[in-house]
Design a protein around this motif. Structure first.
Motif, mmCIF file in Angstrom:
data_model
loop_
_atom_site.group_PDB
_atom_site.id
_atom_site.type_symbol
_atom_site.label_atom_id
_atom_site.label_comp_id
_atom_site.label_asym_id
_atom_site.label_seq_id
_atom_site.Cartn_x
_atom_site.Cartn_y
_atom_site.Cartn_z
ATOM 1 N N GLU A 33 1.547 70.127 -5.925
ATOM 2 C CA GLU A 33 1.512 71.256 -5.370
ATOM 3 C C GLU A 33 1.739 72.262 -5.511
ATOM 4 O O GLU A 33 2.736 72.768 -5.656
ATOM 5 C CB GLU A 33 1.111 71.533 -3.850
ATOM 6 C CG GLU A 33 0.461 70.550 -2.911
ATOM 7 C CD GLU A 33 -0.878 69.781 -3.311
ATOM 8 O OE1 GLU A 33 -1.791 70.975 -2.863
ATOM 9 O OE2 GLU A 33 -1.280 68.628 -2.129
ATOM 10 N N TRP A 34 0.979 73.170 -6.418
ATOM 11 C CA TRP A 34 1.436 74.256 -7.315
ATOM 12 C C TRP A 34 1.701 75.475 -6.452
ATOM 13 O O TRP A 34 2.578 76.086 -6.861
ATOM 14 C CB TRP A 34 -0.018 75.120 -8.361
ATOM 15 C CG TRP A 34 -0.478 73.637 -9.286
ATOM 16 C CD1 TRP A 34 -1.699 72.677 -9.067
ATOM 17 C CD2 TRP A 34 0.723 72.550 -9.773
ATOM 18 N NE1 TRP A 34 -1.529 71.828 -10.403
ATOM 19 C CE2 TRP A 34 -0.145 71.778 -10.758
ATOM 20 C CE3 TRP A 34 1.843 72.702 -9.956
ATOM 21 C CZ2 TRP A 34 0.354 71.069 -11.604
ATOM 22 C CZ3 TRP A 34 2.522 71.685 -10.910
ATOM 23 C CH2 TRP A 34 1.336 70.957 -11.928
ATOM 24 N N LEU A 35 1.050 75.358 -5.641
ATOM 25 C CA LEU A 35 1.546 77.409 -4.148
ATOM 26 C C LEU A 35 2.809 77.232 -4.343
ATOM 27 O O LEU A 35 3.815 77.145 -3.771
ATOM 28 C CB LEU A 35 1.222 76.510 -3.083
ATOM 29 C CG LEU A 35 1.394 75.820 -2.302
ATOM 30 C CD1 LEU A 35 1.853 75.545 -1.250
ATOM 31 C CD2 LEU A 35 -0.141 75.328 -1.630
ATOM 32 N N ALA B 61 -6.809 76.112 -16.447
ATOM 33 C CA ALA B 61 -6.291 75.453 -14.775
ATOM 34 C C ALA B 61 -6.760 74.932 -14.982
ATOM 35 O O ALA B 61 -7.176 73.917 -14.632
ATOM 36 C CB ALA B 61 -6.620 77.009 -14.085
ATOM 37 N N ILE B 62 -5.854 73.994 -13.985
ATOM 38 C CA ILE B 62 -6.065 72.908 -13.156
ATOM 39 C C ILE B 62 -5.191 73.212 -11.798
ATOM 40 O O ILE B 62 -4.054 74.077 -11.215
ATOM 41 C CB ILE B 62 -4.466 71.469 -13.311
ATOM 42 C CG1 ILE B 62 -2.888 72.263 -13.889
ATOM 43 C CG2 ILE B 62 -5.315 71.604 -15.289
ATOM 44 C CD1 ILE B 62 -2.429 71.102 -14.191
ATOM 45 N N ASN B 63 -5.972 71.801 -10.396
ATOM 46 C CA ASN B 63 -5.297 72.617 -9.143
ATOM 47 C C ASN B 63 -4.302 71.325 -9.060
ATOM 48 O O ASN B 63 -3.934 71.161 -9.747
ATOM 49 C CB ASN B 63 -6.398 72.200 -8.269
ATOM 50 C CG ASN B 63 -6.927 70.515 -8.441
ATOM 51 O OD1 ASN B 63 -7.276 69.930 -9.294
ATOM 52 N ND2 ASN B 63 -8.117 70.733 -7.692
ATOM 53 N N ALA B 64 -4.625 71.071 -7.846
ATOM 54 C CA ALA B 64 -2.915 69.887 -7.654
ATOM 55 C C ALA B 64 -3.200 68.377 -8.048
ATOM 56 O O ALA B 64 -3.865 68.173 -8.518
ATOM 57 C CB ALA B 64 -3.215 69.717 -5.535
ATOM 58 N N ILE B 65 -1.959 68.023 -8.364
ATOM 59 C CA ILE B 65 -2.308 66.183 -9.360
ATOM 60 C C ILE B 65 -2.370 65.607 -7.965
ATOM 61 O O ILE B 65 -1.461 65.681 -7.527
ATOM 62 C CB ILE B 65 -0.719 66.432 -9.931
ATOM 63 C CG1 ILE B 65 -0.975 67.164 -11.230
ATOM 64 C CG2 ILE B 65 -0.684 65.291 -10.296
ATOM 65 C CD1 ILE B 65 -1.956 67.833 -12.675
ATOM 66 N N ALA B 66 -3.224 64.346 -8.153
ATOM 67 C CA ALA B 66 -3.299 63.504 -7.453
ATOM 68 C C ALA B 66 -2.794 62.661 -7.990
ATOM 69 O O ALA B 66 -2.425 62.245 -8.745
ATOM 70 C CB ALA B 66 -4.508 63.089 -6.906
ATOM 71 N N LEU B 67 -1.901 61.973 -7.286
ATOM 72 C CA LEU B 67 -0.801 60.537 -7.594
ATOM 73 C C LEU B 67 -1.124 59.241 -6.158
ATOM 74 O O LEU B 67 -1.207 59.782 -5.549
ATOM 75 C CB LEU B 67 0.707 61.125 -7.227
ATOM 76 C CG LEU B 67 1.495 62.038 -8.046
ATOM 77 C CD1 LEU B 67 3.000 62.748 -7.765
ATOM 78 C CD2 LEU B 67 0.971 61.983 -9.389
ATOM 79 N N ARG B 68 -1.656 58.298 -7.331
ATOM 80 C CA ARG B 68 -0.890 57.021 -6.607
ATOM 81 C C ARG B 68 -0.075 56.529 -7.247
ATOM 82 O O ARG B 68 0.793 56.423 -8.308
ATOM 83 C CB ARG B 68 -2.539 56.079 -7.130
ATOM 84 C CG ARG B 68 -2.614 54.679 -6.859
ATOM 85 C CD ARG B 68 -3.537 54.188 -5.942
ATOM 86 N NE ARG B 68 -3.737 53.723 -5.313
ATOM 87 C CZ ARG B 68 -4.522 52.817 -5.856
ATOM 88 N NH1 ARG B 68 -5.813 52.428 -6.526
ATOM 89 N NH2 ARG B 68 -4.996 51.151 -5.885
ATOM 90 N N THR B 69 0.798 56.173 -5.710
ATOM 91 C CA THR B 69 2.066 55.630 -6.191
ATOM 92 C C THR B 69 2.120 53.950 -6.299
ATOM 93 O O THR B 69 2.861 53.752 -6.269
ATOM 94 C CB THR B 69 2.724 56.949 -5.261
ATOM 95 O OG1 THR B 69 2.708 55.664 -4.021
ATOM 96 C CG2 THR B 69 3.042 57.784 -5.666
ATOM 97 N N SER B 70 1.072 53.649 -5.697
ATOM 98 C CA SER B 70 0.984 52.066 -5.233
ATOM 99 C C SER B 70 0.047 50.969 -5.643
ATOM 100 O O SER B 70 -1.488 52.013 -5.593
ATOM 101 C CB SER B 70 1.648 52.223 -4.033
ATOM 102 O OG SER B 70 0.605 52.087 -3.338
ATOM 103 N N ILE B 71 -0.941 50.118 -6.001
ATOM 104 C CA ILE B 71 -1.700 49.802 -6.260
ATOM 105 C C ILE B 71 -2.192 49.074 -4.476
ATOM 106 O O ILE B 71 -3.465 48.614 -5.039
ATOM 107 C CB ILE B 71 -1.557 48.639 -7.062
ATOM 108 C CG1 ILE B 71 -2.250 48.455 -7.904
ATOM 109 C CG2 ILE B 71 -1.010 47.506 -6.917
ATOM 110 C CD1 ILE B 71 -3.211 49.711 -8.392
ATOM 111 N N THR B 72 -1.962 49.239 -3.509
ATOM 112 C CA THR B 72 -1.914 48.582 -2.626
ATOM 113 C C THR B 72 -2.999 49.814 -1.325
ATOM 114 O O THR B 72 -2.419 50.580 -1.796
ATOM 115 C CB THR B 72 -1.465 47.644 -1.848
ATOM 116 O OG1 THR B 72 0.279 48.174 -1.188
ATOM 117 C CG2 THR B 72 -0.975 46.834 -2.210
#
Length: 195
Positions: free
Chosen positions: A35-37, A184-195
């Protein structure tokens, strides 16, 4: 929305069809976010590079080729089409990309909403490329968009999903008529697992 894979020769995992583009935020099935805030108050410069930690504790380093970032919020008067209240990271008017995010540990997926700052034309192209810990390209994709000031339009979601969990670095760029432009970009969404 047109989607095209650019690099097939540079993609060492191409034959295993591991890396895929994600055009909808919900399809990434994110489990974490940056989150960029947390970078600072709105309308304040942010150093280049800077380090930040995701909500789930993953560290990341963010950089552009030159200049400083600007931390802004989407407001009704800001000429972007993100949702009002979104905390954004802007490369700055004189600072085109690419923007590079290097994660402390590899992730399975990463993506963000992005919009160019229209310089000459509202039509723009976004490229997103992922690299593994050996700095080898996992795949590069291209998305087409049209910049608009109407909320919900002109903003693209660009993301990559890698079933092997090898994404160590993400490189984003916006181009108008073949030249890099600020974005500009907003928050980076992350996928930290595949399950």
């Amino acid at each position: 929305m047109e989607l095209e894979q650019l690099s097939t020769l540079e993609n060492p995992y191409r034959d295993r069809d591991i890396v895929s583009a994600v055009e909808l935020a919900i399809a990434l099935n994110a489990t974490d976010s940056v989150e960029w805030l947390h970078v600072g108050q709105t309308m304040t410069p942010a150093p280049n590079p800077f380090s930040i930690t995701s909500s789930g504790g993953i560290g990341a380093t963010v950089r552009i080729p030159s200049g400083t970032f600007l931390r802004i919020d989407q407001t009704p008067s800001f000429p972007g089409a993100f949702d009002v209240g979104d905390a954004l990271l802007f490369t700055g008017l004189a600072n085109p990309g690419p923007l590079t995010i290097t994660f402390d540990v590899p992730v399975f997926g990463a993506g963000t909403h992005i919009q160019s700052d229209p310089a000459n034309t509202p039509n723009y192209i976004v490229t997103v490329e992922a690299f593994d810990r050996g700095d080898r390209s996992l795949g590069k994709f291209e998305f087409s968009g049209v910049s608009s000031k109407v909320a919900g339009s002109g903003v693209l979601f660009v993301g990559l999903l890698d079933r092997s969990g090898s994404i160590k670095k993400l490189v984003l760029n916006a181009l108008e008529q073949g030249a890099s432009v600020p974005f500009a970009i907003n928050a980076i969404a992350l996928r930290t697992s595949i399950t």
